[in-house]
Enzyme design. Sequence first.
Site, PDB file in Angstrom:
ATOM      1  N   ARG A 248      12.029  -2.543  11.768  1.00  0.00           N
ATOM      2  CA  ARG A 248      10.985  -2.125  12.699  1.00  0.00           C
ATOM      3  C   ARG A 248      10.639  -3.286  13.628  1.00  0.00           C
ATOM      4  NH1 ARG A 248       6.336   0.277   8.881  1.00  0.00           N
ATOM      5  NH2 ARG A 248       5.068  -0.767  10.446  1.00  0.00           N
TER       6      ARG A 248
ATOM      7  N   ARG B   3      -0.072  -9.046  13.616  1.00  0.00           N
ATOM      8  CA  ARG B   3      -0.661  -7.995  12.767  1.00  0.00           C
ATOM      9  C   ARG B   3      -1.587  -8.616  11.718  1.00  0.00           C
ATOM     10  NH1 ARG B   3       4.365  -4.847  10.574  1.00  0.00           N
ATOM     11  NH2 ARG B   3       2.871  -3.364   9.711  1.00  0.00           N
TER      12      ARG B   3
ATOM     13  N   ARG C 184      12.213  -6.475   4.878  1.00  0.00           N
ATOM     14  CA  ARG C 184      12.293  -5.050   4.520  1.00  0.00           C
ATOM     15  C   ARG C 184      12.917  -4.253   5.672  1.00  0.00           C
ATOM     16  NH1 ARG C 184       6.173  -2.391   4.995  1.00  0.00           N
ATOM     17  NH2 ARG C 184       6.175  -2.271   7.254  1.00  0.00           N
TER      18      ARG C 184
ATOM     19  N   ARG D 168      -8.874   1.189   9.422  1.00  0.00           N
ATOM     20  CA  ARG D 168      -8.473  -0.173   9.741  1.00  0.00           C
ATOM     21  C   ARG D 168      -9.555  -0.923  10.510  1.00  0.00           C
ATOM     22  NH1 ARG D 168      -2.574   0.574   9.461  1.00  0.00           N
ATOM     23  NH2 ARG D 168      -1.459  -1.350   9.870  1.00  0.00           N
TER      24      ARG D 168
ATOM     25  N   LYS E 179       0.825  -1.217   0.000  1.00  0.00           N
ATOM     26  CA  LYS E 179       0.000   0.000   0.000  1.00  0.00           C
ATOM     27  C   LYS E 179       0.857   1.264   0.000  1.00  0.00           C
ATOM     28  CE  LYS E 179      -2.027  -0.711   3.974  1.00  0.00           C
ATOM     29  NZ  LYS E 179      -1.448  -1.947   4.458  1.00  0.00           N
TER      30      LYS E 179
HETATM   31  P1  AMP Z   1       1.456   0.575   9.488  1.00  0.00           P
HETATM   32  O1  AMP Z   1       2.719   1.325   9.288  1.00  0.00           O
HETATM   33  O2  AMP Z   1       0.296   1.134   8.708  1.00  0.00           O
HETATM   34  O3  AMP Z   1       1.610  -0.915   9.282  1.00  0.00           O
HETATM   35  O4  AMP Z   1       1.037   0.774  11.029  1.00  0.00           O
HETATM   36  C1  AMP Z   1       1.882   0.348  12.079  1.00  0.00           C
HETATM   37  C2  AMP Z   1       1.084   0.230  13.371  1.00  0.00           C
HETATM   38  O5  AMP Z   1       0.509   1.510  13.702  1.00  0.00           O
HETATM   39  C3  AMP Z   1      -0.104  -0.716  13.315  1.00  0.00           C
HETATM   40  O6  AMP Z   1       0.264  -2.079  13.534  1.00  0.00           O
HETATM   41  C4  AMP Z   1      -0.985  -0.147  14.443  1.00  0.00           C
HETATM   42  O7  AMP Z   1      -0.485  -0.500  15.710  1.00  0.00           O
HETATM   43  C5  AMP Z   1      -0.785   1.353  14.290  1.00  0.00           C
HETATM   44  N1  AMP Z   1      -1.768   1.928  13.329  1.00  0.00           N
HETATM   45  C6  AMP Z   1      -1.513   2.480  12.110  1.00  0.00           C
HETATM   46  N2  AMP Z   1      -2.648   2.893  11.522  1.00  0.00           N
HETATM   47  C7  AMP Z   1      -3.653   2.595  12.381  1.00  0.00           C
HETATM   48  C8  AMP Z   1      -5.065   2.743  12.339  1.00  0.00           C
HETATM   49  N3  AMP Z   1      -5.690   3.281  11.272  1.00  0.00           N
HETATM   50  N4  AMP Z   1      -5.787   2.305  13.410  1.00  0.00           N
HETATM   51  C9  AMP Z   1      -5.187   1.769  14.483  1.00  0.00           C
HETATM   52  N5  AMP Z   1      -3.861   1.578  14.588  1.00  0.00           N
HETATM   53  C10 AMP Z   1      -3.090   1.991  13.549  1.00  0.00           C
END
Ligand code: AMP
Length: 224
Positions: A162, A173, A127, A88, A13
Amino acid sequence: MNLVFLGAPGSGKGTQAAKIKDRYELAHISTGDILRAEIAAGSELGQAASKIMETGALVSDEIILGMMDHRLRQDDCAKGWILDGFPRTVAQAEGLEALMAGMDSDLDLGVLIQVDAEEVVKRLSSRRTCKECGAILSPAELGEDIPEEGDCPKCEGKYFLRDDDRPETIRRRLEVFEKETAPVIGFFRNRDKLVEIDGSQAPDTVTDAIFSILRDQFGEKQTA
Ligand code: AMP
């Protein structure tokens, strides 16, 4: 043009949003990036989010919707946006719809990038992310057997693995995605606003497929 990129963690994405945004002059908004910036700044929100993110769980809908209410009102959003990692949950999708109605605007399309779970674990654990410029670096850029930390090829900064890209957290996740985020796909489908793309193809092929859909739906738009 207001787009939402949907897909499991590691579906591409963020990579695709970064490629698509320029042609249509859209703001690329990643809630994960906003949260990581809050953590780096040591804010109260960052401190609360950090503990949750380390486990692979979701930050509360209330916090995320408050953050997005603020972000979507900024000037760079005037020509439209791509949301990456939000909504989400169905509650976030409903909150976004209400927010849009209040701003006399609407969501145009959800773009679902599909990749199977095995591929996600492989992609995420190999990554790296740059602490400085935020670039997401894959073995295509760094080679095989990448150390956890090293020099970013795109800036002067350092890349790192990360915590939430470690295999045990990736699995968590993915469970969270299936339980909380998969229903958001139905939210877009029910409104006849969903297109699906095979995300297992080469990144440039996925980009071309998205451009082709956007051309069909919104017409040609080229920027310099
Ligand atoms: P991402 O970089 O989008 O994979 O997000 C990393 C982490 O941030 C996720 O595993 C969640 O813990 C938190 N996070 C990011 N976006 C959201 C969202 N829209 N709602 C809730 N938690 C989020």
